[in-house]
Design an enzyme around this catalytic site. Structure first.
Site, PDB file in Angstrom:
ATOM      1  CD  GLU A  64      -3.168  -0.998   2.148  1.00 45.53           C
ATOM      2  OE1 GLU A  64      -4.352  -1.263   1.850  1.00 45.53           O
ATOM      3  OE2 GLU A  64      -2.882  -0.457   3.360  1.00 45.53           O
ATOM      4  CD  GLU A 124      -4.172  -5.463   1.969  1.00 48.64           C
ATOM      5  OE1 GLU A 124      -4.820  -4.767   2.575  1.00 48.64           O
ATOM      6  OE2 GLU A 124      -2.959  -5.192   1.900  1.00 48.64           O
TER       7      GLU A 124
END
Length: 366
Positions: free
Chosen positions: A139, A249
Site C-alpha cells: 500500500e 486486498e
C-alpha cells in the site's frame, strides 16, 4: 505459452501465530483440518504472505516466512510475497523504516533494499519456496521507507521526492529480477475506488520508468467507495496502462456481533454497502459481485483477487502485532474457526472459467 490462471487468493499471514498458540480450523461439517487444505478445498488457488524485517513478535520474519512458504508450495498454491520493508504494518498511514535502517543515507537505503530483497528470495529459493509474484512495498500510495521515500503531504509530494521513492522501488525490483527473472512484480496501492489518485500514482511510476507487471489495489468498501467506483477505476486503469490488475486486498463482514473485549474495525451498520448485509449471505453476495467485476475488466486484464486475513479468528487475546484482533467479523471462518458457506462464491467464480478462457487474454499470457 502458459495462460495465467485467475487468482482466487487468500492472505493468511496470521496463520502461523494462530497455529503456534493452539488455534485450529474446521470444515463445514466440524472436522478439524489444516488451513491450507481447507482453503484449497474451498477453491482458493493462491496464498499471500507479508514479510517484516525484524518484527517484535517474531512472526512474519524471514525464518517463519520460509516455514510457511514451504507449506504453500507443498500444497501446489500460487505464492505472492508482500515486502513491507518495515518491522511492523506498512500502510497509507505508516511507512516507517526498519529500525536497523534508521540511520542510513539515501544511497545506503537503496543498497539495503536491494540486498535484503535478494537475501530473502535467495533463502526462499534454497528451500524450494520461491514466490511466483512479489510486491515491492505494501500500500505504497504515500511512498515507503519514510521520510526518504515519502510522497504524501504537500511538503513531500514533489518531483524530487517521487524520484527518490521510485529509486528505492527500482532497487527492490532489480533485486527480485536478479534472483529469478520469471518472478512477476506487483506495485500495490490502497485506492481501489479512487480513480484520480490511482491515475496520479501510476502515471508517476510510468513517467519515472518503474518497470512492473501487475497493478495491485486494496478495496475495502467502507474506506474505498462503492463497487461501481471500483468497476470504473479498474476499467480505466486497464485501458490506460494495459497491465493486469489484481484486487489484492478486500474483505466483507459476515456478522456485526462483537464478543466481549473485542472492537471490530467495521462494526457499524451504516458503513455497509446497501444490499449487502453483514451476514454470511451478504458476504457471499459481495464476493460473487466483486469477482464478477474483476472478471469483466476489459481485455481480460482482471487478474483476480486476494481476501485479506480470512482466517484471523479471535483464538487468543494478545497478538504479536501489539493490538487485539480487530478483524474477527471480516473473516471467512466463524469465531471458533469453522469454515463459512461464503467460500461458495469462489466456486461460482470458477464456473465462469470456461467463458473466461475464450476471451482475448493476451495480457495474461506469459
Amino acid at each position: 505459452l502458459k495462460e495465467e490462471a485467475f487468482i482466487l487468493g487468500m492472505d493468511v499471514s496470521f496463520m502461523d501465530e494462530i497455529e503456534q498458540h493452539g488455534g485450529s480450523y474446521r470444515d463445514e461439517n466440524g472436522q478439524q483440518e489444516d488451513l491450507l487444505t481447507l482453503l484449497k478445498m474451498g477453491d482458493a488457488n493462491a496464498i499471500r504472505l507479508r514479510i517484516w524485517n525484524d518484527p517484535v513478535g517474531g512472526f512474519c520474519n524471514l525464518e517463519r516466512t520460509v516455514a510457511v512458504a514451504k507449506r504453500v508450495k507443498e500444497h501446489g498454491l500460487h505464492f505472492l510475497l508482500d515486502f513491507h520493508y518495515s518491522d511492523r504494518w506498512a500502510d497509507p498511514a505508516n511507512q516507517w523504516k526498519p529500525k536497523a535502517w534508521e540511520k542510513l543515507s539515501y544511497e545506503e537505503l537503496q543498497r539495503a533494499v536491494c540486498n535484503y530483497t535478494a537475501d530473502v528470495l535467495r533463502t526462499l529459493k534454497e528451500h524450494d519456496a520461491l514466490p511466483d509474484m512479489v510486491q515491492v512495498g505494501n500500500e505504497i500510495t504515500p511512498g515507503m521507507l519514510w521520510d526518504e521515500g515519502r510522497v504524501s503531504g504537500e511538503e513531500h509530494d514533489t518531483d524530487e521526492q517521487w524520484e527518490r521513492f521510485a529509486g528505492l522501488v527500482k532497487y527492490g525490483i532489480a533485486a527480485v529480477k536478479s534472483v529469478d527473472s520469471e518472478i512477476k512484480i506487483m506495485i500495490h496501492i490502497d485506492r481501489g475506488g479512487d480513480n484520480a489518485e490511482s491515475r496520479k500514482f501510476y502515471d508517476r511510476f510510468e513517467a519515472l520508468g518503474v518497470e512492473f507487471d501487475i497493478i495491485g489495489l486494496s478495496y475495502y468498501p467502507w474506506w474505498h467507495g462503492t463497487l461501481d467506483a471500483l468497476r470504473d477505476n479498474l476499467h480505466d486503469l486497464a485501458e490506460r496502462y494495459g497491465k493486469p490488475i489484481n484486487v489484492v486486498e478486500t474483505a466483507y463482514p459476515w456478522t456485526l456481533e462483537q464478543p466481549d473485549g473485542h472492537e471490530w474495525i467495521l462494526n457499524q451498520e451504516e458503513l455497509l454497502l446497501p444490499g449487502y448485509p453483514a451476514s454470511v449471505e451478504g458476504q457471499t453476495r459481495y464476493l460473487k459481485d466483486l469477482l464478477q467485476i474483476v472478471r469483466e475488466v476489459p481485455g481480460g486484464l482482471g487478474a483476480g483477487f486476494y481476501y485479506w486475513e480470512p482466517a484471523w479468528i479471535p483464538s487468543k487475546e494478545e497478538w504479536s502485532v501489539g493490538h487485539p484482533n480487530n478483524w474477527g467479523n471480516l473473516t471467512m471462518f466463524d469465531f471458533k474457526g469453522q469454515k463459512l458457506q461464503s467460500f461458495s462464491a469462489l466456486k461460482a467464480g470458477l464456473e465462469n472459467e470456461t467463458e473466461w478462457d475464450e476471451q482475448p487474454n493476451a495480457a495474461l499470457i506469459k
